[in-house]
Design a protein around this motif. Structure first.
Motif, short mmCIF file in Angstrom:
data_model
loop_
_atom_site.label_atom_id
_atom_site.label_comp_id
_atom_site.label_asym_id
_atom_site.label_seq_id
_atom_site.Cartn_x
_atom_site.Cartn_y
_atom_site.Cartn_z
N GLY A 97 24.69 49.38 65.51
CA GLY A 97 25.89 49.28 64.69
C GLY A 97 25.88 48.11 63.72
N LEU A 98 24.76 47.90 63.05
CA LEU A 98 24.63 46.76 62.13
C LEU A 98 25.17 47.12 60.74
CD1 LEU A 98 21.05 45.56 63.15
CD2 LEU A 98 23.28 44.97 64.15
N VAL A 99 26.44 47.47 60.71
CA VAL A 99 27.11 47.79 59.45
C VAL A 99 28.42 47.02 59.40
CG1 VAL A 99 26.08 50.07 59.20
CG2 VAL A 99 28.17 49.82 60.54
N TYR A 104 25.14 41.56 57.98
CA TYR A 104 24.36 40.35 57.70
C TYR A 104 23.17 40.20 58.66
CZ TYR A 104 26.20 38.01 61.87
OH TYR A 104 26.50 37.68 63.16
N LYS A 105 23.27 40.83 59.83
CA LYS A 105 22.20 40.70 60.82
C LYS A 105 20.90 41.33 60.36
CE LYS A 105 25.09 40.30 64.95
NZ LYS A 105 25.41 40.86 66.29
N VAL A 109 17.38 39.15 60.23
CA VAL A 109 16.09 39.52 60.84
C VAL A 109 14.95 39.37 59.84
CG1 VAL A 109 14.74 41.47 61.70
CG2 VAL A 109 17.00 41.04 62.62
N GLN A 110 15.20 39.78 58.61
CA GLN A 110 14.17 39.66 57.58
C GLN A 110 13.84 38.19 57.33
OE1 GLN A 110 15.24 41.34 53.79
NE2 GLN A 110 13.15 41.25 53.01
N ALA A 111 14.85 37.36 57.25
CA ALA A 111 14.62 35.93 57.04
C ALA A 111 13.87 35.32 58.22
CB ALA A 111 15.95 35.21 56.82
N TYR A 161 15.10 42.02 69.70
CA TYR A 161 14.43 42.53 68.49
C TYR A 161 14.20 41.39 67.49
CZ TYR A 161 13.84 45.24 64.16
OH TYR A 161 13.38 45.76 62.97
N ALA A 162 15.22 40.58 67.27
CA ALA A 162 15.09 39.47 66.32
C ALA A 162 14.04 38.47 66.79
CB ALA A 162 16.44 38.77 66.15
#
Length: 506
Positions: A97-99, A104-105, A109-111, A161-162
Motif C-alpha cells: 500500500g505504498l500510495v 514517499y517510501k 528505497v531508491q535513495a 525490503y528496504a
C-alpha cells in the motif's frame, strides 16, 4: 631480484610495450576476455533498474462502478473499495500500500539503494586494488548480489525490503567498475578507448532484457528478484571461472611471474609470442636495480597517495565533481522518461536502445579526437539542449511538448555518451596501483548524483531542465582542466605518473 621479474632478462619492458610489440593489443584473447568480463554490466543493470518495475504503481479499479468508491486517497490513505487490477503481488506498491501518504517510501528505497552503492563502491574499489584483486572483487560482488537478490524476493515487509535493497546496492554498485577495469587492463593503449566504450552496450542490453522479463512477470515483483539472483549465480558458475586476473594487478602486487604468464597466454592465443629474454618492469623503472626492490611497496599505494600528490589530487577532485554532475543529469533525464504516459515496458526498452547510438558515435570518435574534446563536446551538447528545454512550456500545446521531448532526447543522448566515456577517461587518469580506488571515489560521486536526481525531478516542469542544463555546461567547463590521455601510457605506479608528467612539460 630476477625471480621478481620472471627470470634472467636481457630486455625489460612495460606491460603496454609488451602488448604493443609482442602479445597484441586487441586480439582473440582480449576479445573473448572482454566479452566474458563485460557481461557483468548486464547484472548491474538488472539489480539497479529492477526497481522501475518492482516498485511501479499498477492500475487501480473500482469494482462497484465509476464514482462509487470515492477518492482513491481519501483522508490521505488508500480508500476502501479500490482494488489493484493485476493483484496485490504485482508490485511492492500494491502489496504494501505504498500510495497516497505512503508514496514517499518508494523514493526512499531508491535513495537507500544508491546510498548502499555509494558505500560499496569505495569498499570494493579498495579491495580490488589490494589483496583480493580485480577478479576476486568481482566474484565477491556477484556472490553477494545473488544472495541479496534472492533474500529480497522473500522479503516479508517493507522494512526488510528496504534493508535488503541497501545491501544489494552495497555489492551491486561495484560490479560495473570492477568489470570495466578487469576487462580493459589487458588491452593495448591504442585500442583501449574503443574497447572500453563497447562495454556499455552490455548495460543497455541488460536493461532491455529486464524490460522483457518484467513484461512476462507483471503479476509478481518477487519473481523479478529471483531472476536477478539466478543471473548472478549463472555468471559466477559459467563465466567467471574462465576469466583471467589482470596482469597489471599481478605486477603491482610483486607477482611478475604471474603477470608475464598471462601476457604469454595472450600472445599465444593471438598467434604471437613474447621472446624468452623479455621480462616486465614498472613505468618508472629504468635499469637501476634499486627501483626493482620497490615492487612490493608499490602495491601498497592507496587513495591517500592520490591525495598527497598534487597531480592526482587535482585530477580526483575534478573527476568527482564532473561525475556527480553528470549522474544528476543522466539519472534525472532517465526518470523523466519513466513519467511519460506510455507503456512502461516499451518506454524503458526504447530509452535504453536510444543510448546505443551515443555509445557508437563515441566509440568511432574517441581515438580520433581524444577523450577531452569529446567529453567537452557531448557535455555542452547535453547542457545546451537541457537549458533550451527549460525555456519551453509544454502546457497544453502539443507542438511545444514535442519540442521539449526533443530537447530531452538530445540531452540524454549527449549525457549517455559522456557518462560512459568518463569510465575510460577516469581510469586512464590514474596509475594501476590506485586506479580502482580512484574509480571507487568517482563511483561514490556518481551515486550521490543518482540520489539527488529524483529530488530534482519533482521540482516541477521547467526547473529540472534548468538544473540539468546548468550541470551539463558546468561539468563541460571543468573538463578543460583535465589532461588528454589518448595514446598516453597507462601508468602502473604513482612515481611513473609523476615522472611522465615531468617529461611531458619539459
Amino acid at each position: 631480484m630476477e625471480a621478481l621479474l620472471g627470470g634472467g632478462a636481457s630486455r625489460r619492458v612495460s606491460i603496454d610495450d609488451a602488448l604493443a610489440e609482442h602479445a597484441g593489443e586487441l586480439g582473440r584473447w582480449q576479445l573473448r576476455h572482454f566479452v566474458l568480463v563485460s557481461a557483468a554490466w548486464a547484472l548491474e543493470a538488472l539489480n539497479t533498474m529492477v526497481i522501475i518495475f518492482a516498485d511501479r504503481e499498477p492500475a487501480m479499479a473500482c469494482p462497484a462502478g465509476d464514482g462509487q468508491c470515492g477518492d482513491p486517497c481519501g483522508g490521505g490513505a488508500p480508500a476502501a473499495g479500490w482494488v489493484w487490477t493485476q493483484g496485490t503481488g504485482s508490485s511492492t506498491v500494491a502489496e504494501w500500500g505504498l500510495v497516497c501518504g505512503q508514496r514517499y517510501k518508494v523514493g526512499l528505497v531508491q535513495a537507500l539503494f544508491f546510498a548502499g552503492c555509494l558505500i560499496g563502491s569505495g569498499v570494493f574499489g579498495h579491495l580490488s586494488d589490494s589483496f583480493l584483486g580485480r577478479k576476486g572483487a568481482l566474484q565477491l560482488a556477484c556472490t553477494l548480489n545473488a544472495v541479496f537478490a534472492l533474500l529480497t524476493s522473500i522479503a516479508p515487509n517493507y522494512s526488510a525490503y528496504a534493508a535488503l535493497r541497501v545491501l544489494t546496492g552495497f555489492s551491486n554498485g561495484s560490479v560495473g567498475f570492477c568489470s570495466f577495469v578487469l576487462a580493459n587492463e589487458p588491452i593495448g593503449p591504442s585500442r583501449r578507448g574503443v574497447a572500453g566504450m563497447s562495454a556499455f552496450y552490455f548495460f543497455s542490453g541488460g536493461v532491455v532484457l529486464l524490460a522483457g522479463v518484467a513484461a512476462i512477470f507483471q503479476s509478481s515483483w518477487r519473481l523479478l528478484y529471483v531472476v536477478a539472483s539466478l543471473a548472478s549465480l549463472v555468471y559466477l558458475v559459467a563465466v567467471l571461472p574462465f576469466v583471467s586476473e589482470s596482469p597489471r594487478w599481478y605486477l603491482v602486487r610483486g607477482r611478475a611471474d604471474d603477470a608475464i604468464r598471462v601476457l604469454r597466454d595472450i600472445a599465444s592465443t593471438n598467434g604471437s609470442r613474447i621472446p624468452d629474454g623479455v621480462t616486465l618492469k614498472f613505468d618508472d623503472d629504468d635499469d637501476d636495480d634499486d627501483k626493482l626492490a620497490g615492487a612490493e611497496s608499490s602495491s601498497s599505494a592507496s587513495i591517500l597517495d592520490v591525495l598527497r600528490s598534487r597531480t592526482t589530487r587535482r585530477r580526483l577532485v575534478l573527476s568527482v565533481l564532473i561525475n556527480l554532475l553528470c549522474a544528476v543529469v543522466y539519472y534525472g533525464l532517465s526518470l523523466n522518461v519513466g513519467n511519460l504516459r506510455t507503456n512502461l515496458y516499451v518506454s524503458v526498452a526504447v530509452n535504453a536502445l536510444a543510448e546505443m547510438p551515443a555509445f557508437l558515435l563515441t566509440t568511432l570518435f574517441i581515438d580520433r579526437f581524444g577523450r577531452k574534446p569529446l567529453a567537452i563536446s557531448t557535455l555542452l551538447l547535453s547542457g545546451v539542449f537541457c537549458t533550451a528545454g527549460s525555456l519551453i512550456s509544454a502546457a497544453d500545446d502539443a507542438t511545444m511538448s514535442v519540442a521539449k521531448m526533443a530537447c530531452s532526447v538530445v540531452g540524454i543522448f549527449g549525457m549517455a555518451a559522456t557518462y560512459n566515456l568518463l569510465f575510460i577517461y577516469t581510469s586512464e587518469l590514474f596509475p594501476t596501483v590506485v586506479r580502482n580506488a580512484a574509480l571507487g571515489c568517482t563511483g561514490q560521486a556518481t551515486r550521490m548524483g543518482a540520489i539527488l536526481a529524483p529530488l530534482v525531478v519533482v521540482l516541477g516542469e521547467r526547473v529540472p531542465f534548468a538544473v540539468f542544463g546548468m550541470a551539463g555546461i558546468v561539468s563541460g567547463l571543468l573538463v578543460f582542466y583535465l589532461p588528454e590521455t589518448m595514446n598516453k601510457p597507462l601508468y602502473d605506479t604513482m612515481a611513473g605518473l609523476e615522472e611522465g608528467e615531468k617529461t611531458l612539460f619539459k
